[in-house]
Design a protein around this motif. Structure first.
Motif, PDB file in Angstrom:
ATOM      1  N   LEU A  76      37.263  44.716 -10.436  1.00 33.29           N
ATOM      2  CA  LEU A  76      35.908  45.242 -10.271  1.00 33.29           C
ATOM      3  C   LEU A  76      34.935  44.541 -11.226  1.00 33.29           C
ATOM      4  O   LEU A  76      33.769  44.316 -10.883  1.00 33.29           O
ATOM      5  CB  LEU A  76      35.883  46.746 -10.508  1.00 33.29           C
ATOM      6  CG  LEU A  76      36.672  47.598  -9.505  1.00 33.29           C
ATOM      7  CD1 LEU A  76      36.584  49.072  -9.879  1.00 33.29           C
ATOM      8  CD2 LEU A  76      36.161  47.374  -8.089  1.00 33.29           C
ATOM      9  N   VAL A  77      35.438  44.186 -12.422  1.00 33.41           N
ATOM     10  CA  VAL A  77      34.612  43.449 -13.377  1.00 33.41           C
ATOM     11  C   VAL A  77      34.228  42.091 -12.791  1.00 33.41           C
ATOM     12  O   VAL A  77      33.070  41.637 -12.898  1.00 33.41           O
ATOM     13  CB  VAL A  77      35.363  43.271 -14.716  1.00 33.41           C
ATOM     14  CG1 VAL A  77      34.606  42.343 -15.647  1.00 33.41           C
ATOM     15  CG2 VAL A  77      35.576  44.631 -15.385  1.00 33.41           C
ATOM     16  N   ILE A  78      35.187  41.444 -12.137  1.00 33.98           N
ATOM     17  CA  ILE A  78      34.924  40.137 -11.526  1.00 33.98           C
ATOM     18  C   ILE A  78      33.931  40.278 -10.371  1.00 33.98           C
ATOM     19  O   ILE A  78      33.011  39.463 -10.216  1.00 33.98           O
ATOM     20  CB  ILE A  78      36.242  39.491 -11.059  1.00 33.98           C
ATOM     21  CG1 ILE A  78      37.111  39.157 -12.285  1.00 33.98           C
ATOM     22  CG2 ILE A  78      35.980  38.236 -10.227  1.00 33.98           C
ATOM     23  CD1 ILE A  78      38.494  38.652 -11.947  1.00 33.98           C
ATOM     24  N   ILE A  79      34.104  41.321  -9.564  1.00 37.43           N
ATOM     25  CA  ILE A  79      33.161  41.566  -8.466  1.00 37.43           C
ATOM     26  C   ILE A  79      31.760  41.786  -9.017  1.00 37.43           C
ATOM     27  O   ILE A  79      30.766  41.291  -8.459  1.00 37.43           O
ATOM     28  CB  ILE A  79      33.628  42.776  -7.629  1.00 37.43           C
ATOM     29  CG1 ILE A  79      34.899  42.416  -6.861  1.00 37.43           C
ATOM     30  CG2 ILE A  79      32.528  43.223  -6.665  1.00 37.43           C
ATOM     31  CD1 ILE A  79      35.557  43.578  -6.172  1.00 37.43           C
ATOM     32  N   ARG A  80      31.679  42.516 -10.142  1.00 42.71           N
ATOM     33  CA  ARG A  80      30.367  42.754 -10.751  1.00 42.71           C
ATOM     34  C   ARG A  80      29.751  41.444 -11.246  1.00 42.71           C
ATOM     35  O   ARG A  80      28.548  41.220 -11.120  1.00 42.71           O
ATOM     36  CB  ARG A  80      30.497  43.742 -11.915  1.00 42.71           C
ATOM     37  CG  ARG A  80      29.168  44.132 -12.549  1.00 42.71           C
ATOM     38  CD  ARG A  80      29.354  45.288 -13.514  1.00 42.71           C
ATOM     39  NE  ARG A  80      28.082  45.696 -14.097  1.00 42.71           N
ATOM     40  CZ  ARG A  80      27.618  45.261 -15.250  1.00 42.71           C
ATOM     41  NH1 ARG A  80      28.318  44.370 -15.954  1.00 42.71           N
ATOM     42  NH2 ARG A  80      26.455  45.680 -15.722  1.00 42.71           N
ATOM     43  N   ARG A 122      26.222  40.049 -10.015  1.00 40.37           N
ATOM     44  CA  ARG A 122      25.155  39.673 -10.942  1.00 40.37           C
ATOM     45  C   ARG A 122      24.812  38.195 -10.792  1.00 40.37           C
ATOM     46  O   ARG A 122      23.663  37.792 -10.959  1.00 40.37           O
ATOM     47  CB  ARG A 122      25.562  39.997 -12.384  1.00 40.37           C
ATOM     48  CG  ARG A 122      25.813  41.470 -12.621  1.00 40.37           C
ATOM     49  CD  ARG A 122      25.935  41.813 -14.075  1.00 40.37           C
ATOM     50  NE  ARG A 122      24.617  41.851 -14.706  1.00 40.37           N
ATOM     51  CZ  ARG A 122      24.403  42.275 -15.949  1.00 40.37           C
ATOM     52  NH1 ARG A 122      25.415  42.701 -16.685  1.00 40.37           N
ATOM     53  NH2 ARG A 122      23.189  42.269 -16.446  1.00 40.37           N
ATOM     54  N   GLY A 123      25.826  37.390 -10.470  1.00 42.00           N
ATOM     55  CA  GLY A 123      25.586  35.970 -10.260  1.00 42.00           C
ATOM     56  C   GLY A 123      24.741  35.698  -9.036  1.00 42.00           C
ATOM     57  O   GLY A 123      23.999  34.717  -8.989  1.00 42.00           O
ATOM     58  N   ALA A 166      23.312  32.274 -13.626  1.00 38.83           N
ATOM     59  CA  ALA A 166      24.001  31.940 -14.873  1.00 38.83           C
ATOM     60  C   ALA A 166      25.273  32.754 -15.057  1.00 38.83           C
ATOM     61  O   ALA A 166      26.200  32.328 -15.755  1.00 38.83           O
ATOM     62  CB  ALA A 166      23.063  32.160 -16.065  1.00 38.83           C
ATOM     63  N   TYR A 167      25.351  33.923 -14.417  1.00 44.40           N
ATOM     64  CA  TYR A 167      26.564  34.747 -14.520  1.00 44.40           C
ATOM     65  C   TYR A 167      27.748  34.128 -13.782  1.00 44.40           C
ATOM     66  O   TYR A 167      28.886  34.572 -13.967  1.00 44.40           O
ATOM     67  CB  TYR A 167      26.307  36.152 -13.978  1.00 44.40           C
ATOM     68  CG  TYR A 167      25.642  37.081 -14.962  1.00 44.40           C
ATOM     69  CD1 TYR A 167      26.379  37.706 -15.972  1.00 44.40           C
ATOM     70  CD2 TYR A 167      24.282  37.340 -14.899  1.00 44.40           C
ATOM     71  CE1 TYR A 167      25.778  38.554 -16.881  1.00 44.40           C
ATOM     72  CE2 TYR A 167      23.660  38.186 -15.808  1.00 44.40           C
ATOM     73  CZ  TYR A 167      24.421  38.789 -16.792  1.00 44.40           C
ATOM     74  OH  TYR A 167      23.809  39.630 -17.701  1.00 44.40           O
ATOM     75  N   THR A 221      28.213  34.565 -30.856  1.00 49.50           N
ATOM     76  CA  THR A 221      28.611  34.982 -29.512  1.00 49.50           C
ATOM     77  C   THR A 221      27.629  35.993 -28.956  1.00 49.50           C
ATOM     78  O   THR A 221      26.997  36.754 -29.693  1.00 49.50           O
ATOM     79  CB  THR A 221      30.026  35.597 -29.501  1.00 49.50           C
ATOM     80  OG1 THR A 221      30.062  36.745 -30.353  1.00 49.50           O
ATOM     81  CG2 THR A 221      31.059  34.591 -29.957  1.00 49.50           C
ATOM     82  N   THR A 222      27.500  35.985 -27.627  1.00 47.81           N
ATOM     83  CA  THR A 222      26.694  36.974 -26.919  1.00 47.81           C
ATOM     84  C   THR A 222      27.490  37.453 -25.713  1.00 47.81           C
ATOM     85  O   THR A 222      28.568  36.929 -25.412  1.00 47.81           O
ATOM     86  CB  THR A 222      25.356  36.380 -26.437  1.00 47.81           C
ATOM     87  OG1 THR A 222      25.618  35.365 -25.466  1.00 47.81           O
ATOM     88  CG2 THR A 222      24.565  35.775 -27.591  1.00 47.81           C
ATOM     89  N   LEU A 223      26.932  38.429 -24.989  1.00 45.29           N
ATOM     90  CA  LEU A 223      27.547  38.894 -23.748  1.00 45.29           C
ATOM     91  C   LEU A 223      26.756  38.470 -22.515  1.00 45.29           C
ATOM     92  O   LEU A 223      27.298  38.453 -21.416  1.00 45.29           O
ATOM     93  CB  LEU A 223      27.686  40.419 -23.748  1.00 45.29           C
ATOM     94  CG  LEU A 223      28.753  41.020 -24.667  1.00 45.29           C
ATOM     95  CD1 LEU A 223      28.755  42.541 -24.549  1.00 45.29           C
ATOM     96  CD2 LEU A 223      30.135  40.473 -24.331  1.00 45.29           C
ATOM     97  N   THR A 224      25.494  38.141 -22.680  1.00 46.72           N
ATOM     98  CA  THR A 224      24.636  37.885 -21.527  1.00 46.72           C
ATOM     99  C   THR A 224      24.087  36.454 -21.529  1.00 46.72           C
ATOM    100  O   THR A 224      23.906  35.850 -22.588  1.00 46.72           O
ATOM    101  CB  THR A 224      23.435  38.855 -21.512  1.00 46.72           C
ATOM    102  OG1 THR A 224      22.585  38.558 -22.633  1.00 46.72           O
ATOM    103  CG2 THR A 224      23.902  40.299 -21.594  1.00 46.72           C
ATOM    104  N   PRO A 225      23.789  35.909 -20.340  1.00 52.73           N
ATOM    105  CA  PRO A 225      23.159  34.583 -20.275  1.00 52.73           C
ATOM    106  C   PRO A 225      21.781  34.551 -20.942  1.00 52.73           C
ATOM    107  O   PRO A 225      21.409  33.537 -21.539  1.00 52.73           O
ATOM    108  CB  PRO A 225      23.042  34.321 -18.768  1.00 52.73           C
ATOM    109  CG  PRO A 225      24.091  35.159 -18.145  1.00 52.73           C
ATOM    110  CD  PRO A 225      24.166  36.395 -19.000  1.00 52.73           C
TER     111      PRO A 225
END
Length: 426
Positions: free
Chosen positions: A20-24, A28-29, A34-35, A87-91
């Motif tokens: 589900l994380v990959i689908i998300r 988002r991509g 960039a996701y 490090t970050t979590l978002t583009p």
């Protein structure tokens, strides 16, 4: 249930929901391309950083990256023989790292909190110590750092009442995570008390202040703001609604219609928080009959333009510098508001909605100093904008008060560096 069992259960659930994380990510991509890139980093395939000892700093997204800059620069000055990994979590956070720090630091995404992904990340990076900004508490990350004897400092740590209630429900798992932190540098006394109440060892918690007060805007920004203001119309009353969210633009536009009754030539600069909403907001303004122009059109602002949409990245400080009054979005809807310090640093009076829990301490200081006004309704927003536009002396007074609040609250980065020095020499 023991913390180790809770952590195992958490990890199993995380693995179970990874598809589900990959689908998300794919979803988002679709909206933000960039996701779709650099997935390896999200599963621990960080770049190898050979040759120098590594200092690791984690900042989730744009706001945290912005707050980290004074600390990162202080760390670069204090430890010139180290490599600093941010490090970050978002583009958008990644792009902010590039804009603010460029080649001074290495960058990658922090991996998901899966045991094998975290192990790969730490094996590749091998940080001497880590600094995590605000309240990024991940069970496997903190557990594996402790197992590898990597000290972790929670810097600029904040904990609202709402967040504290959420962590309280995790019980032993929260206490276990807090026990693995080497030091907690809290923004304020209330934050420190909440961490201690959740189980953080009191001797590891200290109030060091808020890094966000240490923002350093480019010295040329006021001049650039004046140039842009002349392009928009030097004599036009001009206010900005910045970082707006779904459900806010309609309220802002309703207030703007009332402002126009007194100031027919007024210009509203409208800057949605998320880029994927630029088109939607543009169409909303057009449907309501406003003559609308976009920054991305790269054309001079026509005298007839009523709304100028700031659909560019990284220019919000410039737009603040060119405006008379700043309304901060995310506060008319229960998002919690956004950082009001940039407009305050540029001597702009700030208007905040009822929902300011993300920046409660900062907002209250600005409100108490007379640098900001809090509103509850559309009518309140209209009156606040008109009050500032009517009275240049009031705007000047509010601007000076905001700068004074910022000056009085600086120094957090030096206190955190002091604790890091003590930690490494101990």
């Amino acid at each position: 249930m023991p913390a180790s069992a809770l952590r195992t259960l958490y990890s199993l659930l995380f693995y179970l929901f990874t598809p589900l994380v990959i689908i998300r990510l794919l979803w988002r991509g679709y909206r933000t391309p960039a996701y779709l890139h650099r997935w390896g980093e999200r599963f621990g395939l960080a770049p190898f950083l050979a040759g120098k000892a590594v200092i690791w700093v984690h900042a989730v997204s744009v706001g945290e990256v912005q707050a980290s800059v004074p600390l990162v620069r202080a760390l670069l000055d204090r430890y010139p023989d180290h490599t600093l990994l941010l490090t970050t979590l978002t583009p958008t956070g990644s792009a902010q790292v590039q804009r603010q720090l460029g080649a001074q630091v290495a960058h990658c995404y922090l991996p998901y909190d899966l045991p094998d992904a975290i192990a790969r990340f730490l094996q590749r990076v091998q940080p001497q110590f880590g600094v995590i900004l605000e309240t990024e508490l991940w069970p496997n990350l903190l557990h594996q750092c402790q197992c590898r004897k990597i000290p972790i400092i929670l810097a600029n740590a904040r904990l609202s009442e709402r967040s504290a209630l959420g962590y309280c429900r995790l019980g032993m798992l929260t206490r276990d995570m807090l026990s693995k932190l080497t030091f907690i540098a809290a923004q304020g006394k209330a934050d420190a008390n909440r961490f201690i109440a959740l189980g953080a060892p009191p001797e590891r918690v200290q109030v060091t202040g808020n890094l966000k007060f240490e923002l350093k805007l480019p010295s040329h920004l006021p001049t650039q703001g004046m140039i842009l203001r002349r392009q928009w119309g030097e004599q036009r009353p001009l206010w900005i609604a910045a970082s707006t969210h779904e459900g806010e633009e309609e309220q802002v536009l309703a207030a703007f219609k009332q402002v126009q009754k007194r100031y027919p030539t007024a210009l509203l600069v409208l800057v949605p928080r998320h880029s994927q909403r630029f088109n939607r907001v543009h169409h909303l303004c057009q449907r309501q009959g406003f003559i609308t122009q976009r920054r991305s059109e790269q054309q001079a602002c026509a005298p007839a333009t009523e709304i100028f949409i700031g659909d560019s990245m990284g220019e919000l400080p410039l737009f603040f510098a060119a405006s008379d009054v700043a309304f901060l979005g995310g506060s008319l809807v229960p998002v919690g508001g956004h950082n009001p310090l940039e407009p305050a640093a540029l001597k702009r009076p700030v208007i905040l909605g009822p929902h300011i829990f993300n920046f409660m301490g900062i907002s209250h200081q600005l409100l108490e100093a007379g640098a900001a006004t809090q509103i509850q309704t559309i009518q309140d927003l209209t009156q606040a904008v008109l009050r500032y536009l009517d009275d240049p002396q009031l705007r000047t007074k509010a601007g000076k008060a905001g700068q004074q609040v910022i000056a009085q609250n600086q120094g957090a980065s030096s206190k955190i560096i002091q604790q890091i020095t003590i930690l490494l020499s101990g």
